[in-house]
Write an enzyme that holds these catalytic residues in place. Structure first.
Site, PDB file in Angstrom:
ATOM      1  N   LYS A   1       0.823  -1.209   0.000  1.00 48.79           N
ATOM      2  CA  LYS A   1       0.000   0.000   0.000  1.00 48.79           C
ATOM      3  C   LYS A   1       0.860   1.263   0.000  1.00 48.79           C
ATOM      4  O   LYS A   1       2.068   1.207   0.232  1.00 48.79           O
ATOM      5  CB  LYS A   1      -0.964  -0.024   1.192  1.00 48.79           C
ATOM      6  CG  LYS A   1      -1.963  -1.193   1.129  1.00 48.79           C
ATOM      7  CD  LYS A   1      -3.078  -0.996   0.121  1.00 48.79           C
ATOM      8  CE  LYS A   1      -3.784  -2.245  -0.343  1.00 48.79           C
ATOM      9  NZ  LYS A   1      -4.504  -3.038   0.617  1.00 48.79           N
TER      10      LYS A   1
HETATM   11  C1  LIG Z   1      -5.572  -4.051   0.900  1.00 51.30           C
HETATM   12  C2  LIG Z   1      -7.025  -3.868   1.032  1.00 51.30           C
HETATM   13  C3  LIG Z   1      -7.732  -4.267   2.175  1.00 51.30           C
HETATM   14  C4  LIG Z   1      -7.174  -5.165   3.234  1.00 51.30           C
HETATM   15  O1  LIG Z   1      -6.097  -4.723   3.880  1.00 51.30           O
HETATM   16  P1  LIG Z   1      -5.307  -5.696   4.877  1.00 51.30           P
HETATM   17  O2  LIG Z   1      -4.509  -4.716   5.675  1.00 51.30           O
HETATM   18  O3  LIG Z   1      -4.495  -6.594   4.017  1.00 51.30           O
HETATM   19  O4  LIG Z   1      -6.299  -6.425   5.698  1.00 51.30           O
HETATM   20  C5  LIG Z   1      -9.076  -3.942   2.280  1.00 51.30           C
HETATM   21  N1  LIG Z   1      -9.713  -3.300   1.293  1.00 51.30           N
HETATM   22  C6  LIG Z   1      -9.080  -2.934   0.175  1.00 51.30           C
HETATM   23  C7  LIG Z   1      -9.860  -2.196  -0.862  1.00 51.30           C
HETATM   24  C8  LIG Z   1      -7.723  -3.227  -0.012  1.00 51.30           C
HETATM   25  O5  LIG Z   1      -7.119  -2.903  -1.140  1.00 51.30           O
END
Ligand SMILES: *Cc1c(COP(=O)(O)O)cnc(C)c1O
Length: 380
Positions: A188
């Site tokens: 991210k």
């Molecule tokens: C990455 C992501 C998540 C989940 O994040 P985690 O920290 O891996 O649980 C949730 N929603 C969206 C849209 C994502 O891209």
């Protein structure tokens, strides 16, 4: 951007500087005993200020943040929650954790995010929440979604996992609805390795989340006095130290993401493809620069990805509509969803995410674009 080309070209990944090293090392040395919480507190305060919310809770993931949000709303069996069809499964899996049923709405072709009209068509007396997703850094039309939620008295949750640093009508991603959730997974825009955050302006909701994430302990009770069975969802201080450094560097991270997108937009503009749409009122932090193949190109997303992989260029498929996945085979009517969610089913087969890692050099982006131009040239 530096000028060295190193292969393979990654799809996603962080930017780590001496600041992150300094804070994590300090946390490792000092964030124990009476200081055990200091980095979590600093990170939460800084993050809340950045997105413009009153309260923030640091968590192990965005998945756990969404789980807590639904638990705090007392969502359970027999309830329905509306979520866009085109998103990562983490947006919807917590609905099933609570025993409720996801209802998949279509996305809007201008924003790639939850379409307010499609969401409204799915509202029934059982609808207990709407989860909007800021897909790839885009923002849905929040004024319409907020009006819809208010008209029907249904709480709106913003899954802002992919939109750290984006804005809609000059308000930051993470400031819409009752609560918003973030992911700090390594892919991210800002990362803590693994991690997440829930933010809200509502003091009661905030208190409820604090109890639910701490095994049902109320802050005013005596020690080890659990009032209910709940969850254990916490972020370590080492992760919080990393997160604090990242949020202090937010502008640099977002600038780099926008520079990567600007590079693609410039170099690929003559091709029969579309990149991320530019919806008015949105300031996009472009977590993922994305590309849609026009019909005249003789590739679907999977064959196009394979062609790029031959040059050691890593990409991701645009999400498959959740209603098309084996995971939801029994819970949804796929044939019906394919008809109702035409935009999701149109975008997904011809969309990919381009390399968007924060480490990409100009040489790497040039290499990616040259190969895209060549592959598309051969496929028309
Ligand atoms: C990455 C992501 C998540 C989940 O994040 P985690 O920290 O891996 O649980 C949730 N929603 C969206 C849209 C994502 O891209």
């Amino acid at each position: 951007m530096s000028e060295t080309l190193s292969l393979p070209i990654p799809i996603a990944g962080p930017s780590i500087t001496d600041l992150e090293l300094e804070y994590v090392q300090d946390a490792l040395k000092t964030a124990w005993y009476q200081n055990a919480n200091k980095y979590n507190q600093r990170f939460e305060a800084r993050f809340a200020a950045y997105v413009g919310r009153r309260y923030a809770v640091s968590l192990p993931s965005c998945t756990s943040a969404l789980h807590l949000a639904l638990a705090a709303l007392h969502i359970g069996p027999g309830d329905e929650v509306i979520v866009p069809d085109l998103t990562w499964i983490a947006s919807s899996a917590p609905i099933t954790y609570m025993g409720a049923t996801p209802r998949f709405a279509d996305v809007d072709p201008q924003t790639w995010c939850l379409c307010p009209r499609s969401a409204e068509a799915l509202i029934t007396p059982k609808t207990r929440a709407i989860i909007a997703v800021d897909l790839y850094g885009h923002m849905p039309q929040y004024e319409a979604l907020i009006a819809l939620a208010e008209r029907h008295q249904i709480p709106l949750i913003e899954d802002a996992a992919e939109a750290f640093g984006s804005e809609y009508q000059e308000k930051k991603a993470g400031s819409f609805g009752l609560a918003s959730t973030f992911s700090f997974h390594g892919s991210k825009t800002m990362t803590t390795g693994e991690g997440g955050m829930l933010v809200t302006d509502d003091p009661d909701f905030f208190q409820r989340v604090l109890i639910l994430r701490d095994h049902g302990r109320h802050p005013q009770d005596k020690s080890f006095w659990n009032q209910e069975i709940a969850f254990k969802y916490k972020m370590s201080s080492l992760q919080a130290a990393l997160g604090l450094a990242q949020v202090e560097r937010a502008d640099a991270l977002v600038e780099k993401k926008r520079a990567i997108f600007a590079f693609y937009a410039r170099e690929l503009k003559h091709l029969p493809v579309q990149l991320n749409p530019d919806f008015s009122g949105t300031y996009n932090s472009y977590w993922m620069s994305s590309l849609l193949l026009n019909p005249e190109v003789n590739h679907d997303k999977e064959s196009f990805q394979k062609a790029l992989l031959a040059y050691q260029i890593d990409t991701r498929p645009m999400f498959y509509p959740l209603s098309s996945l084996p995971a939801y085979e029994r819970a949804t009517d796929t044939a019906r969803a394919r008809q109702d969610n035409m935009v999701s089913y149109d975008l997904s087969p011809r969309g990919i995410n381009l390399p968007s890692a924060l480490s990409l050099s100009e040489a790497a982006l040039t290499y990616v674009c040259q190969n895209i131009v060549q592959i598309i040239g051969e496929a028309q």
